[in-house]
Design an enzyme around this catalytic site. Structure first.
Site, PDB file in Angstrom:
ATOM      1  N   ASP A  92       0.045  -0.779  -0.566  1.00 15.75           N
ATOM      2  CA  ASP A  92       1.226  -1.694  -0.440  1.00 15.75           C
ATOM      3  C   ASP A  92       0.874  -2.583   0.801  1.00 15.75           C
ATOM      4  O   ASP A  92       0.043  -2.176   1.837  1.00 15.75           O
ATOM      5  CB  ASP A  92       2.449  -0.962  -0.410  1.00 15.75           C
ATOM      6  CG  ASP A  92       2.693   0.088   0.629  1.00 15.75           C
ATOM      7  OD1 ASP A  92       1.779  -0.018   1.607  1.00 15.75           O
ATOM      8  OD2 ASP A  92       3.521   0.620   1.015  1.00 15.75           O
ATOM      9  N   SER A  93       1.917  -3.434   1.109  1.00 14.53           N
ATOM     10  CA  SER A  93       1.548  -4.477   2.078  1.00 14.53           C
ATOM     11  C   SER A  93       2.289  -4.092   3.414  1.00 14.53           C
ATOM     12  O   SER A  93       2.152  -4.960   4.444  1.00 14.53           O
ATOM     13  CB  SER A  93       2.101  -5.909   1.469  1.00 14.53           C
ATOM     14  OG  SER A  93       3.511  -5.821   1.306  1.00 14.53           O
ATOM     15  N   GLY A  95       5.609  -4.428   3.015  1.00 15.48           N
ATOM     16  CA  GLY A  95       6.963  -5.132   2.836  1.00 15.48           C
ATOM     17  C   GLY A  95       7.959  -4.216   2.694  1.00 15.48           C
ATOM     18  O   GLY A  95       9.101  -4.357   3.107  1.00 15.48           O
ATOM     19  N   ASP A 271       4.312   3.442  -9.369  1.00 11.50           N
ATOM     20  CA  ASP A 271       3.872   4.476  -8.327  1.00 11.50           C
ATOM     21  C   ASP A 271       5.302   4.983  -7.902  1.00 11.50           C
ATOM     22  O   ASP A 271       6.542   4.270  -7.887  1.00 11.50           O
ATOM     23  CB  ASP A 271       3.401   3.923  -7.111  1.00 11.50           C
ATOM     24  CG  ASP A 271       4.304   2.974  -6.096  1.00 11.50           C
ATOM     25  OD1 ASP A 271       4.856   3.787  -5.208  1.00 11.50           O
ATOM     26  OD2 ASP A 271       4.636   2.037  -6.582  1.00 11.50           O
TER      27      ASP A 271
END
Length: 374
Positions: A92-93, A95, A271
């Site tokens: 994931d980023s 975010g 997820d």
């Protein structure tokens, strides 16, 4: 960037099953990705995760950036080698932490400045830095654009402002990602519960890309308090705006009933921390919902957790033994339950894939809904 081949093998209604082909291995879809926040799926060995049927795991940019540090992970061979997982990894980023750690961050057009929850140190996470961490330092096979996970509830104007910021960050993420070989980048569609904003986010993400565009499309900003019915409604009007030729990923979801309903609406990847978080608290997942192994009725129950699942944790330990471990606060109890719960989720996805391939997914979903008590 690389656009991984995505072959749809069968479909029934909007549900579909296929394979996303990556240089590190095939991902059978619909797919559930166990969450490895800090380079580990909590309480479970990586070979055990693989044995459950998982093809891909998820890593976390924010937490690995802080500890042990993304540069250190790179120095030690990248996240695959560091964590002992040879298959594909999606990161994931950061975010989501924009939303979940809102008291510890300052957001601007440039990016997000975090105050570490560990030691108070400050870190700037821009779209460019997020891509550098994910693709260059951690070595993710699939990276995510930096986005803002919109608050719920939000007014239309608040959601529009948040969605447009994510679009601008997405363009910068794409530019930073460039022409990396053997790695791909997913867009994130935002817009809260508003149909026009979700459509705008999807269309802009499709039209404002170059060199073949994004390798996949994620639906973000759900499972943040809107509830199951609203989530399903958002999927109903969002998924049709996403290309059939690319995988669709619903971020942070969810309970088994959420997975079944989302597959019915055309989602391919998921997820969630539920399997291991529940395991640490004594919850056991089933097709009817979760139950708590700490209940007195299990104190002398010699049956396995679930003899139908091909997993040692599910078959080889009695409910009475795990009841004892959890009540005694023995770490082994949490480990066994986490292992079983991941196996249950992966088994559910395997059954879904088979049902779609055999053109009986509607019956499967109807039966699952009728049995669900969670």
């Amino acid at each position: 960037m690389a656009i991984f081949p995505f072959d749809i093998h069968a479909s029934e209604g909007k549900a579909r099953t296929g394979v996303l082909k990556t240089p590190r291995g095939d991902i059978r879809t619909p797919a559930f990705m166990p969450v490895g926040t800090a380079g580990t799926v909590k309480g479970v060995y990586m070979d055990q995760v693989k044995e459950t049927g998982a093809d891909i795991i998820l890593g976390n940019t924010y937490h690995l950036m802080l500890r042990p540090g993304a540069e250190r992970v790179k120095k030690l061979g990248g996240l695959h080698k560091f964590g002992g997982w040879s298959g594909p990894i999606l990161t994931d980023s950061g975010g989501f932490q924009v939303w979940s750690l809102s008291k510890l961050r300052k957001m601007s057009e440039e990016g997000v400045e975090f105050q570490s929850h560990l030691d108070g140190s400050r870190h700037m996470l821009s779209p460019e830095r997020s891509i550098e961490i994910q693709a260059d330092l951690l070595g993710a096979d699939i990276s995510m654009q930096l986005d803002e996970c919109t608050d719920f509830p939000s007014t239309h104007e608040q959601a529009k402002k948040s969605m447009e910021l994510s679009l601008r960050w997405g363009k910068r993420s794409l530019a930073a990602f460039g022409d990396r070989k053997d790695q791909t980048l997913f867009a994130i569609i935002q817009g809260s519960i508003y149909e026009d904003l979700r459509q705008r986010s999807a269309e802009a993400s499709l039209s404002e890309t170059t060199s073949g565009g994004y390798g996949g499309f994620a639906i973000g900003g759900l499972a943040v308090g809107e509830g199951h019915e609203a989530m399903c409604n958002v999927l109903e009007f969002t998924v049709p705006h996403l290309p059939e030729s690319r995988p669709r990923y619903l971020m942070g979801v969810g309970k088994p009933i959420d997975l079944v309903e989302s597959v019915a609406r055309g989602v391919d990847m998921f997820d969630c921390v539920i399997p291991t978080r529940s395991g640490r608290h004594g919850q056991v997942w089933t097709d009817e919902g979760p139950y708590n192994i700490k209940r007195a009725e299990f104190a002398e129950d010699q049956a396995p957790l679930d003899g139908s699942i091909k997993c040692e944790a599910s078959q080889s330990y009695s409910k009475a033994y795990i009841h004892h471990l959890i009540r005694s606060k023995e770490m082994l109890g949490a480990m066994i339950l986490s292992w079983h719960n991941i196996a249950y989720f992966e088994d559910l996805m395997a059954r879904i894939r088979t049902a779609i391939a055999e053109q009986r997914f509607k019956d499967f979903a109807d039966s699952f809904r009728s049995n669900w008590k969670g």
